[in-house]
Design a protein around this motif. Sequence first.
Motif, PDB file in Angstrom:
ATOM      1  N   VAL A 175     -30.273   0.237 -11.324  1.00 35.38           N
ATOM      2  CA  VAL A 175     -29.843  -1.129 -10.989  1.00 35.38           C
ATOM      3  C   VAL A 175     -29.690  -1.879 -12.310  1.00 35.38           C
ATOM      4  O   VAL A 175     -30.683  -2.123 -13.003  1.00 35.38           O
ATOM      5  CB  VAL A 175     -30.885  -1.853 -10.109  1.00 35.38           C
ATOM      6  CG1 VAL A 175     -30.435  -3.295  -9.831  1.00 35.38           C
ATOM      7  CG2 VAL A 175     -31.118  -1.112  -8.803  1.00 35.38           C
ATOM      8  N   VAL A 176     -28.443  -2.221 -12.677  1.00 33.50           N
ATOM      9  CA  VAL A 176     -28.211  -2.970 -13.908  1.00 33.50           C
ATOM     10  C   VAL A 176     -27.772  -4.389 -13.544  1.00 33.50           C
ATOM     11  O   VAL A 176     -26.801  -4.571 -12.814  1.00 33.50           O
ATOM     12  CB  VAL A 176     -27.133  -2.300 -14.790  1.00 33.50           C
ATOM     13  CG1 VAL A 176     -26.821  -3.159 -16.021  1.00 33.50           C
ATOM     14  CG2 VAL A 176     -27.565  -0.907 -15.210  1.00 33.50           C
ATOM     15  N   PRO A 177     -28.504  -5.408 -14.053  1.00 38.70           N
ATOM     16  CA  PRO A 177     -28.007  -6.783 -13.883  1.00 38.70           C
ATOM     17  C   PRO A 177     -26.835  -7.002 -14.843  1.00 38.70           C
ATOM     18  O   PRO A 177     -26.957  -6.743 -16.032  1.00 38.70           O
ATOM     19  CB  PRO A 177     -29.213  -7.646 -14.265  1.00 38.70           C
ATOM     20  CG  PRO A 177     -30.039  -6.793 -15.167  1.00 38.70           C
ATOM     21  CD  PRO A 177     -29.764  -5.351 -14.823  1.00 38.70           C
ATOM     22  N   VAL A 178     -25.713  -7.460 -14.285  1.00 37.31           N
ATOM     23  CA  VAL A 178     -24.474  -7.580 -15.054  1.00 37.31           C
ATOM     24  C   VAL A 178     -24.065  -9.049 -15.097  1.00 37.31           C
ATOM     25  O   VAL A 178     -24.164  -9.744 -14.081  1.00 37.31           O
ATOM     26  CB  VAL A 178     -23.378  -6.732 -14.368  1.00 37.31           C
ATOM     27  CG1 VAL A 178     -21.996  -7.051 -14.922  1.00 37.31           C
ATOM     28  CG2 VAL A 178     -23.686  -5.248 -14.495  1.00 37.31           C
ATOM     29  N   GLN A 179     -23.619  -9.521 -16.272  1.00 33.69           N
ATOM     30  CA  GLN A 179     -23.234 -10.937 -16.368  1.00 33.69           C
ATOM     31  C   GLN A 179     -21.757 -11.085 -16.706  1.00 33.69           C
ATOM     32  O   GLN A 179     -21.146 -10.177 -17.256  1.00 33.69           O
ATOM     33  CB  GLN A 179     -24.091 -11.645 -17.400  1.00 33.69           C
ATOM     34  CG  GLN A 179     -23.941 -11.099 -18.811  1.00 33.69           C
ATOM     35  CD  GLN A 179     -25.006 -11.621 -19.752  1.00 33.69           C
ATOM     36  OE1 GLN A 179     -25.835 -12.447 -19.380  1.00 33.69           O
ATOM     37  NE2 GLN A 179     -24.979 -11.153 -20.982  1.00 33.69           N
ATOM     38  N   PHE A 210     -18.965  -6.101 -24.689  1.00 36.97           N
ATOM     39  CA  PHE A 210     -18.693  -5.257 -23.516  1.00 36.97           C
ATOM     40  C   PHE A 210     -19.968  -4.577 -23.024  1.00 36.97           C
ATOM     41  O   PHE A 210     -19.909  -3.772 -22.104  1.00 36.97           O
ATOM     42  CB  PHE A 210     -17.576  -4.251 -23.800  1.00 36.97           C
ATOM     43  CG  PHE A 210     -17.630  -3.639 -25.179  1.00 36.97           C
ATOM     44  CD1 PHE A 210     -18.381  -2.537 -25.431  1.00 36.97           C
ATOM     45  CD2 PHE A 210     -16.922  -4.239 -26.219  1.00 36.97           C
ATOM     46  CE1 PHE A 210     -18.441  -1.990 -26.689  1.00 36.97           C
ATOM     47  CE2 PHE A 210     -16.979  -3.706 -27.504  1.00 36.97           C
ATOM     48  CZ  PHE A 210     -17.735  -2.566 -27.736  1.00 36.97           C
ATOM     49  N   ASP A 211     -21.111  -4.903 -23.643  1.00 37.50           N
ATOM     50  CA  ASP A 211     -22.387  -4.631 -22.973  1.00 37.50           C
ATOM     51  C   ASP A 211     -22.590  -5.796 -22.017  1.00 37.50           C
ATOM     52  O   ASP A 211     -22.900  -6.903 -22.435  1.00 37.50           O
ATOM     53  CB  ASP A 211     -23.539  -4.550 -23.969  1.00 37.50           C
ATOM     54  CG  ASP A 211     -24.893  -4.449 -23.251  1.00 37.50           C
ATOM     55  OD1 ASP A 211     -24.909  -4.306 -21.997  1.00 37.50           O
ATOM     56  OD2 ASP A 211     -25.941  -4.507 -23.926  1.00 37.50           O
ATOM     57  N   LEU A 212     -22.369  -5.552 -20.737  1.00 37.44           N
ATOM     58  CA  LEU A 212     -22.444  -6.639 -19.757  1.00 37.44           C
ATOM     59  C   LEU A 212     -23.858  -6.864 -19.231  1.00 37.44           C
ATOM     60  O   LEU A 212     -24.079  -7.726 -18.390  1.00 37.44           O
ATOM     61  CB  LEU A 212     -21.503  -6.357 -18.579  1.00 37.44           C
ATOM     62  CG  LEU A 212     -20.031  -6.069 -18.873  1.00 37.44           C
ATOM     63  CD1 LEU A 212     -19.225  -6.061 -17.578  1.00 37.44           C
ATOM     64  CD2 LEU A 212     -19.433  -7.083 -19.831  1.00 37.44           C
ATOM     65  N   THR A 213     -24.834  -6.091 -19.712  1.00 34.77           N
ATOM     66  CA  THR A 213     -26.202  -6.243 -19.217  1.00 34.77           C
ATOM     67  C   THR A 213     -26.709  -7.671 -19.380  1.00 34.77           C
ATOM     68  O   THR A 213     -26.653  -8.236 -20.472  1.00 34.77           O
ATOM     69  CB  THR A 213     -27.172  -5.316 -19.991  1.00 34.77           C
ATOM     70  OG1 THR A 213     -26.625  -4.006 -20.054  1.00 34.77           O
ATOM     71  CG2 THR A 213     -28.554  -5.295 -19.330  1.00 34.77           C
ATOM     72  N   ALA A 214     -27.213  -8.235 -18.290  1.00 37.15           N
ATOM     73  CA  ALA A 214     -27.879  -9.542 -18.352  1.00 37.15           C
ATOM     74  C   ALA A 214     -29.337  -9.262 -18.705  1.00 37.15           C
ATOM     75  O   ALA A 214     -30.204  -9.220 -17.826  1.00 37.15           O
ATOM     76  CB  ALA A 214     -27.750 -10.261 -17.022  1.00 37.15           C
ATOM     77  N   HIS A 215     -29.601  -9.026 -20.005  1.00 34.38           N
ATOM     78  CA  HIS A 215     -30.940  -8.600 -20.437  1.00 34.38           C
ATOM     79  C   HIS A 215     -32.030  -9.564 -19.964  1.00 34.38           C
ATOM     80  O   HIS A 215     -33.134  -9.138 -19.622  1.00 34.38           O
ATOM     81  CB  HIS A 215     -30.978  -8.447 -21.967  1.00 34.38           C
ATOM     82  CG  HIS A 215     -30.157  -7.301 -22.462  1.00 34.38           C
ATOM     83  ND1 HIS A 215     -30.634  -6.015 -22.507  1.00 34.38           N
ATOM     84  CD2 HIS A 215     -28.882  -7.230 -22.916  1.00 34.38           C
ATOM     85  CE1 HIS A 215     -29.689  -5.198 -22.986  1.00 34.38           C
ATOM     86  NE2 HIS A 215     -28.622  -5.917 -23.240  1.00 34.38           N
TER      87      HIS A 215
END
Lengths: 258, 258
Positions: free
Chosen positions: A235-239, B240-245
């Motif tokens: 599960v990756v949170p994407v923004q 383009f790393d879309l992860t909402a860290h």
Amino acid sequence: MSKKPLILVINDDGITAPGIRALIEVMNEIGDVVVVAPDSPQSGMGHAITINSTLFVEKVVIDKGNQTEYSCSGTPADCVKLAVKQILDRRPDLCVSGINHGSNSSINVIYSGTMSAALEAGIEGIPAIGFSLLDYNWNANFEHAKPFVKTIVKNALKNGIPNGVVLNVNIPNLAKKDIKGIKVCRQAKANWEEEFDKRKNPQGREYYWLTGKFVNLDNGEDTDEWALKNNYISVVPVQFDLTAHHAIQNLNTWELND
Amino acid sequence: MSKKPLILVINDDGITAPGIRALIEVMNEIGDVVVVAPDSPQSGMGHAITINSTLFVEKVVIDKGNQTEYSCSGTPADCVKLAVKQILDRRPDLCVSGINHGSNSSINVIYSGTMSAALEAGIEGIPAIGFSLLDYNWNANFEHAKPFVKTIVKNALKNGIPNGVVLNVNIPNLAKKDIKGIKVCRQAKANWEEEFDKRKNPQGREYYWLTGKFVNLDNGEDTDEWALKNNYISVVPVQFDLTAHHAIQNLNTWELND
């Protein structure tokens, strides 16, 4: 009036794909379901929208479930816009997209029609999740994915998804007993090494087919690629704020205004 | 062998659009230029790639410049892949995309074919910049944009663009003397409020045209929308790393594995 959540279901493989049928089945157990999905496969469409062409929408019945369904001539992002602004009479509580036939992990999120539908919903302020199974076959088996999809959706409805974030869920193609669990991850650094298959058409004109090999450049154990390789659901949170905030300071040292 | 940088030029409005012709003219003053651009307009294509269809490429001559040019039947992202893997005999030192006819500021970055070409180059490790002029007209005037494009490209070649980042440059539609300067910004929070124009075709079947109004929800003075409204050129570093860290910790409190 129903107290059940209103769930909008979308995909990019087309409204008759087994993956969306499986997703609809699970969502019918949780809420009131409206499906607005492309009338033909839209894989690899990224976040395309239809601005120079017309859009057709048709109310359809595909199977016996309780859902209401619309088939649309546009892209996955078009389907979300049409659903929210034209078809639904209230805002959905959740938008789910998929289940995609094939992975949308790591860099694939950028090319994915499945995830573009989820992102479009997220941009419009609707909690959204994209689901993908790591099996490209039309006749992939979605049975083992169903209980995990249900768990994730129930958590999303209960806890809420953080603002400005949508979830990218990828599910290994394994029997339920072999799936070790669900892991929150970051997007792995990876890319495609493309190759072009060069051919000649019957008139002698050269053309290409795009092919390629996926290359993971990231050894991190907190990535989606690691999780999937180790039999976890990722599960990756994407923004959709794409700003590289960390780079602003560096760019401010450039001589842009001399 | 030339010591000049090799510059790949791409766009999404098509190879004959005045915006790409202006960009080629400026790039010819800086490096060796190869153009690989779509043979027809591809606006709103997002990060679409062509995986279920064939790709045609044609060497063409459009005007008298020193550039080499190829016209391609695919999307902007396809053009980058074809250029890097099939057409060029060495890796480009820079990829520039545009100049787009129309804004790609704030959320438009997601839908933009211009920016998808830049992102595709970035994913492949090539420094990349997308340029857009805030004028949708085919006959937009790109003259005043040229010196600013040159300044930004020269800075990028001299300083290097940070890894994993591409630049999204938007240029107000103003005379050179009225442009106040170049500002590094973040992407404003904004969205489109879509409307669908419902019509009937000659056979009586209903169809829709997508229209809409851009709504800026962000009052920040560090945003691209603020910069453009105040007569600055905006430069947003895009990743383009879309992860909402920032959301990972929150998601780890969910009951996903009970």
